[in-house]
Design an enzyme around this catalytic site. Sequence first.
Site, PDB file in Angstrom:
ATOM      1  N   TYR A 161       0.859  -1.192   0.000  1.00  0.00           N
ATOM      2  CA  TYR A 161       0.000   0.000   0.000  1.00  0.00           C
ATOM      3  C   TYR A 161       0.890   1.235   0.000  1.00  0.00           C
ATOM      4  O   TYR A 161       1.812   1.349   0.812  1.00  0.00           O
ATOM      5  CB  TYR A 161      -0.888   0.000   1.251  1.00  0.00           C
ATOM      6  CG  TYR A 161      -1.777   1.221   1.343  1.00  0.00           C
ATOM      7  CD1 TYR A 161      -2.869   1.376   0.488  1.00  0.00           C
ATOM      8  CD2 TYR A 161      -1.516   2.238   2.270  1.00  0.00           C
ATOM      9  CE1 TYR A 161      -3.668   2.505   0.551  1.00  0.00           C
ATOM     10  CE2 TYR A 161      -2.322   3.370   2.339  1.00  0.00           C
ATOM     11  CZ  TYR A 161      -3.399   3.496   1.479  1.00  0.00           C
ATOM     12  OH  TYR A 161      -4.207   4.614   1.534  1.00  0.00           O
ATOM     13  N   ASP A 263       9.628   3.867  -0.671  1.00  0.00           N
ATOM     14  CA  ASP A 263       8.528   4.459   0.091  1.00  0.00           C
ATOM     15  C   ASP A 263       8.822   4.210   1.568  1.00  0.00           C
ATOM     16  O   ASP A 263       8.622   3.107   2.073  1.00  0.00           O
ATOM     17  CB  ASP A 263       7.193   3.841  -0.335  1.00  0.00           C
ATOM     18  CG  ASP A 263       6.032   4.436   0.457  1.00  0.00           C
ATOM     19  OD1 ASP A 263       6.293   5.271   1.345  1.00  0.00           O
ATOM     20  OD2 ASP A 263       4.879   4.052   0.190  1.00  0.00           O
ATOM     21  N   LYS A 291       4.072  10.364   7.936  1.00  0.00           N
ATOM     22  CA  LYS A 291       3.870   9.737   9.255  1.00  0.00           C
ATOM     23  C   LYS A 291       4.811  10.294  10.340  1.00  0.00           C
ATOM     24  O   LYS A 291       4.745  11.469  10.645  1.00  0.00           O
ATOM     25  CB  LYS A 291       3.966   8.221   9.133  1.00  0.00           C
ATOM     26  CG  LYS A 291       2.780   7.630   8.331  1.00  0.00           C
ATOM     27  CD  LYS A 291       2.599   6.173   8.576  1.00  0.00           C
ATOM     28  CE  LYS A 291       1.615   5.529   7.619  1.00  0.00           C
ATOM     29  NZ  LYS A 291       0.269   5.369   8.118  1.00  0.00           N
TER      30      LYS A 291
END
Length: 454
Positions: A161, A263, A291
């Site tokens: 994801y 990522d 994040k």
Amino acid sequence: MAEIDRTRIASLTEEQQERFRNRTGRSAETFARAVRSMPGGVPSSFQENDPWPVYIDRGEGSRVWDVDGNEYVDFHNGFGVMCIGHANPTVGAAVKAQIDRGTHFAAPTDGSIVVSEELVRRFGLPQWRFNNSGTEATMDAVHLARGATGRDTILKIEGSYHGHHDSVMVSVYPPLEALGARDDPVSVPYGGGTPRALTELTRAVPFNDADALESVLEKIGDRVAGLIMEPAMMNINIIPPREGYLERVRELTAAHGVKLIFDEVKTGCTIAAGGATARFGVVPDMITLAKASCGGYPGGAIGMGEDLAAIVADGTVKQYGTFNGNPLVMAAAEATLTEVLVDGVYAELEASNRALLDGCQEIVDGWDLPAYTEGLGAKGCVIFSPERMYEYRDYLSGVDDDLSTLAWLYHMNHGIFMTPGTEEEWTLSIAHTDEDRRRYLDAFEAFAKDVTGG
Ligand SMILES: Cc1ncc(COP(=O)(O)O)c(C=O)c1O
């Protein structure tokens, strides 16, 4: 390995669900109100939960309190964001000071320079731009890879994801029957809304298999703009890279002129000061962050080499955003990166995580559970699979959903706040103590004892 009695699991699940419902009556009422104005009663579908989400009232340090007044030790930590602990006073003071100096100008301020300099130091890539989320970071990276190469196809890892934009909403959690051949997986859209033509431009390859990547690149390498991947997979529990895998990925992508995007939305600033890039020692063409990097504020960043930076700087590729480098987010990121999550903290997070992982593994071994533990930096999990996983297909065939769901219920009912579902991991913060870990282990032991009928 202990035989799992499915009838016992079903009756324990019912018992724990009943307990959960009884503890969360105010959340049920709040849910009834929330569904009248928000689909599913939540701001993001990842916050949905059966029978209702736990609505949070407040958090401090390692703890959160729900609207029923239940106190939890937070191992969910906002999907891995709050490594600094809730209501961190240092970050709070920095943000409050910025509030008094103005919250938004859409013009560069000193904060963005300090944060970009710190990211250069940590991750080694020389140039950085900002945006507002992990989704925006991976969207900008994909866009830049296409702009730099003039190619359209994107490769990603099956079962990963990377946020909710069209180019990566492909082969995220495809069901077993839709996967296709392992050496030529089908591009499966993740939910509705992605144009078929775009889905076809994103191709999946299995994680931890450089030979499979090599054969895809030999066939279509001259059409591939970039490979986007988590260097350690963190959205199907945790799967670290095999020895030598990332090095070969780097060599293969370079040989085919394919931009390699790490990522690091989850790994960045949680598994080392310089994330997976520093930890594994393989340097990609781009790094995406969000994040934990911005200490609980909605920020994202994209790191790049000088060649890519040049085409952003000269306007060949457009990288835009009204709120990019917002002063509040930059104040939070600066305080987080330079005052709170300083380099020495990572050894402490790692040690705290190791203690929790060892404690869990002892329980797994003691009760002979079909599970194992995995962890990196501040992140860890118990994986309810009898065999070690190396890629998404192992996860699909190996992970026991019933046990994962039941473990979540035990945790919640024992005052451990965790993400629902089977795919996440815990994230520790600097505020977690021995006693917090003890509480986690007690809950897990209660679960292990009951599921094995001990
Ligand atoms: C690896 C990874 N990349 C990107 C994203 C998207 O980030 P955001 O939710 O901030 O858009 C996530 C979110 O969980 C993620 O785990």
